[in-house]
Design a protein around this motif. Structure first.
Motif, PDB file in Angstrom:
ATOM      1  N   PHE A 103       0.836  -1.205   0.000  1.00  0.00           N
ATOM      2  CA  PHE A 103       0.000   0.000   0.000  1.00  0.00           C
ATOM      3  C   PHE A 103       0.868   1.250   0.000  1.00  0.00           C
ATOM      4  CE2 PHE A 103      -2.264   3.461   1.981  1.00  0.00           C
ATOM      5  CZ  PHE A 103      -3.528   3.414   1.383  1.00  0.00           C
ATOM      6  N   LEU A 104       1.893   1.268   0.847  1.00  0.00           N
ATOM      7  CA  LEU A 104       2.757   2.440   0.946  1.00  0.00           C
ATOM      8  C   LEU A 104       3.628   2.607  -0.293  1.00  0.00           C
ATOM      9  CD1 LEU A 104       3.887   2.251   4.687  1.00  0.00           C
ATOM     10  CD2 LEU A 104       2.191   3.782   3.666  1.00  0.00           C
ATOM     11  N   ARG A 105       3.837   1.528  -1.010  1.00  0.00           N
ATOM     12  CA  ARG A 105       4.631   1.625  -2.236  1.00  0.00           C
ATOM     13  C   ARG A 105       3.826   2.242  -3.379  1.00  0.00           C
ATOM     14  NH1 ARG A 105       7.063   2.837  -5.836  1.00  0.00           N
ATOM     15  NH2 ARG A 105       8.609   1.751  -7.101  1.00  0.00           N
ATOM     16  N   VAL A 106       2.530   1.960  -3.434  1.00  0.00           N
ATOM     17  CA  VAL A 106       1.735   2.318  -4.603  1.00  0.00           C
ATOM     18  C   VAL A 106       0.862   3.544  -4.373  1.00  0.00           C
ATOM     19  CG1 VAL A 106      -0.091   1.525  -6.161  1.00  0.00           C
ATOM     20  CG2 VAL A 106       1.734  -0.038  -5.466  1.00  0.00           C
ATOM     21  N   PHE A 107       0.144   3.603  -3.254  1.00  0.00           N
ATOM     22  CA  PHE A 107      -0.923   4.577  -3.124  1.00  0.00           C
ATOM     23  C   PHE A 107      -0.483   6.009  -2.828  1.00  0.00           C
ATOM     24  CE2 PHE A 107      -3.685   0.922  -3.080  1.00  0.00           C
ATOM     25  CZ  PHE A 107      -4.854   1.401  -3.657  1.00  0.00           C
ATOM     26  N   PRO A 108       0.527   6.260  -1.989  1.00  0.00           N
ATOM     27  CA  PRO A 108       0.850   7.673  -1.691  1.00  0.00           C
ATOM     28  C   PRO A 108       1.150   8.506  -2.932  1.00  0.00           C
ATOM     29  CG  PRO A 108       1.881   6.251  -0.077  1.00  0.00           C
ATOM     30  CD  PRO A 108       1.311   5.352  -1.128  1.00  0.00           C
ATOM     31  N   ALA A 109       2.030   8.037  -3.806  1.00  0.00           N
ATOM     32  CA  ALA A 109       2.365   8.807  -5.013  1.00  0.00           C
ATOM     33  C   ALA A 109       1.160   8.911  -5.939  1.00  0.00           C
ATOM     34  CB  ALA A 109       3.540   8.164  -5.740  1.00  0.00           C
ATOM     35  N   TYR A 110       0.375   7.846  -6.008  1.00  0.00           N
ATOM     36  CA  TYR A 110      -0.828   7.880  -6.844  1.00  0.00           C
ATOM     37  C   TYR A 110      -1.837   8.877  -6.299  1.00  0.00           C
ATOM     38  CZ  TYR A 110      -5.501   6.471  -8.341  1.00  0.00           C
ATOM     39  OH  TYR A 110      -6.802   6.482  -8.796  1.00  0.00           O
ATOM     40  N   TYR A 111      -2.087   8.842  -4.987  1.00  0.00           N
ATOM     41  CA  TYR A 111      -3.026   9.786  -4.391  1.00  0.00           C
ATOM     42  C   TYR A 111      -2.544  11.228  -4.530  1.00  0.00           C
ATOM     43  CZ  TYR A 111      -6.086   6.308  -2.187  1.00  0.00           C
ATOM     44  OH  TYR A 111      -6.992   5.306  -1.955  1.00  0.00           O
ATOM     45  N   ALA A 112      -1.224  11.425  -4.399  1.00  0.00           N
ATOM     46  CA  ALA A 112      -0.690  12.783  -4.562  1.00  0.00           C
ATOM     47  C   ALA A 112      -0.994  13.304  -5.955  1.00  0.00           C
ATOM     48  CB  ALA A 112       0.815  12.780  -4.302  1.00  0.00           C
ATOM     49  N   GLN A 113      -0.835  12.475  -6.952  1.00  0.00           N
ATOM     50  CA  GLN A 113      -1.147  12.893  -8.318  1.00  0.00           C
ATOM     51  C   GLN A 113      -2.649  13.068  -8.512  1.00  0.00           C
ATOM     52  OE1 GLN A 113      -0.336  10.078 -11.481  1.00  0.00           O
ATOM     53  NE2 GLN A 113       0.080  11.721 -12.933  1.00  0.00           N
ATOM     54  N   LEU A 114      -3.434  12.121  -8.011  1.00  0.00           N
ATOM     55  CA  LEU A 114      -4.887  12.191  -8.166  1.00  0.00           C
ATOM     56  C   LEU A 114      -5.446  13.463  -7.538  1.00  0.00           C
ATOM     57  CD1 LEU A 114      -7.688  10.996  -8.852  1.00  0.00           C
ATOM     58  CD2 LEU A 114      -7.568   9.751  -6.665  1.00  0.00           C
ATOM     59  N   PHE A 115      -5.065  13.760  -6.305  1.00  0.00           N
ATOM     60  CA  PHE A 115      -5.617  14.926  -5.619  1.00  0.00           C
ATOM     61  C   PHE A 115      -5.089  16.231  -6.212  1.00  0.00           C
ATOM     62  CE2 PHE A 115      -6.140  11.894  -1.889  1.00  0.00           C
ATOM     63  CZ  PHE A 115      -7.472  11.678  -2.173  1.00  0.00           C
ATOM     64  N   THR A 116      -3.864  16.215  -6.724  1.00  0.00           N
ATOM     65  CA  THR A 116      -3.356  17.400  -7.411  1.00  0.00           C
ATOM     66  C   THR A 116      -4.215  17.719  -8.625  1.00  0.00           C
ATOM     67  OG1 THR A 116      -1.081  16.968  -6.680  1.00  0.00           O
ATOM     68  CG2 THR A 116      -1.370  18.398  -8.602  1.00  0.00           C
ATOM     69  N   ILE A 117      -4.512  16.690  -9.412  1.00  0.00           N
ATOM     70  CA  ILE A 117      -5.341  16.892 -10.599  1.00  0.00           C
ATOM     71  C   ILE A 117      -6.752  17.318 -10.215  1.00  0.00           C
ATOM     72  CG2 ILE A 117      -6.407  15.722 -12.580  1.00  0.00           C
ATOM     73  CD1 ILE A 117      -3.882  14.018 -12.778  1.00  0.00           C
ATOM     74  N   LEU A 118      -7.319  16.717  -9.174  1.00  0.00           N
ATOM     75  CA  LEU A 118      -8.682  17.056  -8.754  1.00  0.00           C
ATOM     76  C   LEU A 118      -8.761  18.471  -8.196  1.00  0.00           C
ATOM     77  CD1 LEU A 118      -9.843  13.729  -7.035  1.00  0.00           C
ATOM     78  CD2 LEU A 118     -10.597  14.644  -9.246  1.00  0.00           C
ATOM     79  N   LEU A 119      -7.751  18.867  -7.418  1.00  0.00           N
ATOM     80  CA  LEU A 119      -7.787  20.186  -6.785  1.00  0.00           C
ATOM     81  C   LEU A 119      -7.596  21.309  -7.793  1.00  0.00           C
ATOM     82  CD1 LEU A 119      -5.801  19.482  -3.482  1.00  0.00           C
ATOM     83  CD2 LEU A 119      -8.245  19.947  -3.703  1.00  0.00           C
ATOM     84  N   ILE A 120      -6.684  21.116  -8.721  1.00  0.00           N
ATOM     85  CA  ILE A 120      -6.441  22.157  -9.714  1.00  0.00           C
ATOM     86  C   ILE A 120      -7.499  22.125 -10.801  1.00  0.00           C
ATOM     87  CG2 ILE A 120      -4.755  23.021 -11.390  1.00  0.00           C
ATOM     88  CD1 ILE A 120      -2.554  22.054  -9.609  1.00  0.00           C
ATOM     89  N   GLY A 121      -8.085  20.960 -10.996  1.00  0.00           N
ATOM     90  CA  GLY A 121      -9.244  20.857 -11.875  1.00  0.00           C
ATOM     91  C   GLY A 121      -8.932  21.067 -13.334  1.00  0.00           C
ATOM     92  N   GLY A 122      -9.725  21.906 -14.002  1.00  0.00           N
ATOM     93  CA  GLY A 122      -9.672  22.052 -15.445  1.00  0.00           C
ATOM     94  C   GLY A 122      -8.350  22.536 -15.998  1.00  0.00           C
ATOM     95  N   TRP A 123      -7.450  23.038 -15.158  1.00  0.00           N
ATOM     96  CA  TRP A 123      -6.141  23.449 -15.658  1.00  0.00           C
ATOM     97  C   TRP A 123      -5.392  22.266 -16.249  1.00  0.00           C
ATOM     98  CZ3 TRP A 123      -0.906  22.571 -14.388  1.00  0.00           C
ATOM     99  CH2 TRP A 123       0.003  23.478 -14.951  1.00  0.00           C
ATOM    100  N   PHE A 124      -5.659  21.045 -15.705  1.00  0.00           N
ATOM    101  CA  PHE A 124      -5.000  19.850 -16.207  1.00  0.00           C
ATOM    102  C   PHE A 124      -5.761  19.286 -17.391  1.00  0.00           C
ATOM    103  CE2 PHE A 124      -2.658  19.461 -12.175  1.00  0.00           C
ATOM    104  CZ  PHE A 124      -1.430  19.028 -12.647  1.00  0.00           C
TER     105      PHE A 124
END
Length: 391
Positions: A103-124
């Motif tokens: 879990f610690l190998r896969v999810f932290p970096a994935y969640y960081a990318q996912l939430f970055t895209i969700l928070l910035i929204g349409g800019w991506f």
């Protein structure tokens, strides 16, 4: 000392981890090259560079095979401690710790990318509006599964649930990690992969090659590659346990070279010849997990045992660093290149590849390095600290 490893095994793992890490960097580079060509069409090194042009052009057309390398490597590396424990009849890895590490190998970096895209929204460019069900699917990494699959916002995420599926399956396979028990499991897994790919081609063919590819590459269709990598791990542990001598250095070099040359030749002669029909159920697509997984497993085995050529090519500082950041590089490379194109506008498309390629590579490596050092590495240290504390 981790469960299931002898002192000799642990020393080997430390000695050759640089080569295997470099192999991950090589796989990530292949995928980057492939998607660079997809987003920057028109580059023809085979026509522009005398003699070596076709070799340089190869990863731009067949770089998706880097995913196959990732699958084989995962099968090999994750199986090592389970195989050692099974052969030595000692307790296997602690499953709670094993799943926590995964879990610690896969999810932290994935969640960081996912939430970055969700928070910035349409800019991506990758951002798309999310329903509650699709948001849950993204949080659980539940992509391209079932009759009404959720397509991930970032296309390369499709491989993540495939990897996670094998992580969940491996502990169930661990009791069979003895040679005479494992052979039927391996043969059954290969048969399942081939049969599943035939089914995927027949059921998704009307939707086009992309749909067939995604369907066929889910865990049943890619299982053979994981199992072949696991088989290579079982071979290394069996040789160590029996006290057998390793192959001569020249044999390991030949094994490594052929382990890469055979897949390259197969892609060049079979996949290229099949053209667009390859992804519509061509026989080459059906047998791909075996055609690629078997020689790649041999290459990984040669690396682990110390192939001189493999060590020279993959254990150097550059490839080792790319291997360290390979997961973040894989996650971010497509998004970063899309963003460069969106921000630079039409003028960017008119630039020559000698400008756009180093620009794209520098941007991707920079973002991947930030992701690795800011997200991946801290959780890796947390995982290591937890293991020392618990053990």
């Amino acid at each position: 000392m981790p469960e299931g490893k002898t002192q000799h095994d642990s020393r080997d793992d430390r000695q050759y981890i640089a080569s295997l890490t470099g192999m991950r960097g090589f796989a990530a580079l292949l995928v980057f090259f492939f998607h660079y060509e997809a987003l920057h069409p028109g580059i023809r090194l085979d026509l522009a560079v005398p003699l070596f042009g076709p070799v340089l052009q190869f990863p731009l057309g067949f770089g998706y095979a880097g995913v196959d390398i990732f699958f084989v490597l995962s099968g090999f590396l994750l199986t090592l401690p389970f195989a050692g424990a099974a052969l030595n009849r000692t307790p296997g890895p602690n499953l709670a710790r094993y799943f926590k590490r995964r879990f610690l190998r896969v999810f932290p970096a994935y969640y960081a990318q996912l939430f970055t895209i969700l928070l910035i929204g349409g800019w991506f460019v990758a951002w798309t509006p999310q329903t509650l069900s699709s948001l849950v699917a993204h949080l659980l990494m539940f992509f391209n599964i079932g009759w009404h699959p959720v397509r991930p916002m970032v296309g390369v995420w499709w491989t993540l649930p495939v990897e996670m599926g094998f992580y969940l399956l491996l502990p169930l396979l661990a009791p069979f990690l003895r040679p005479f028990r494992w052979i039927p499991v391996l043969l059954a897994g290969i048969a399942l992969s081939l049969a599943y790919r035939v089914w995927a081609a027949s059921h998704f063919g009307e939707q086009g090659g992309g749909a067939v590819f995604l369907a066929a590459s889910q865990l049943p269709g890619s299982l053979a590659e994981f199992l072949l990598g696991a088989s290579a791990a079982l071979v290394t542990r069996s040789v160590s346990r029996l006290g057998l001598a390793r192959p001569a250095p020249w044999v390991l070099d030949l094994l490594f070279v052929m382990g890469l040359l055979v897949p390259a030749t197969w892609l060049w002669q079979v996949v290229l010849d099949a053209g667009a029909g390859y992804w519509m159920g061509h026989w080459g697509m059906i047998v791909a997990p075996l055609a690629l997984g078997l020689p790649l497993s041999a290459a990984v085995l040669a690396l682990y045992w110390g192939s001189r050529i493999g060590t020279f090519l993959l254990a150097n500082r550059l490839m080792y660093f790319l291997g360290l950041i390979s997961y973040s590089l894989y996650l971010w490379h497509f998004v970063v290149m899309q963003q460069i194109q969106a921000l630079a506008g039409s003028s960017y498309a008119d630039l020559p590849h000698r400008v756009t390629f180093p620009l794209a590579a520098a941007a991707v490596i920079t973002v991947a390095s930030i992701s690795y050092y800011a997200v991946e590495r801290p959780f890796y240290r947390l995982r290591t600290y937890s293991q020392v504390k618990d053990g």
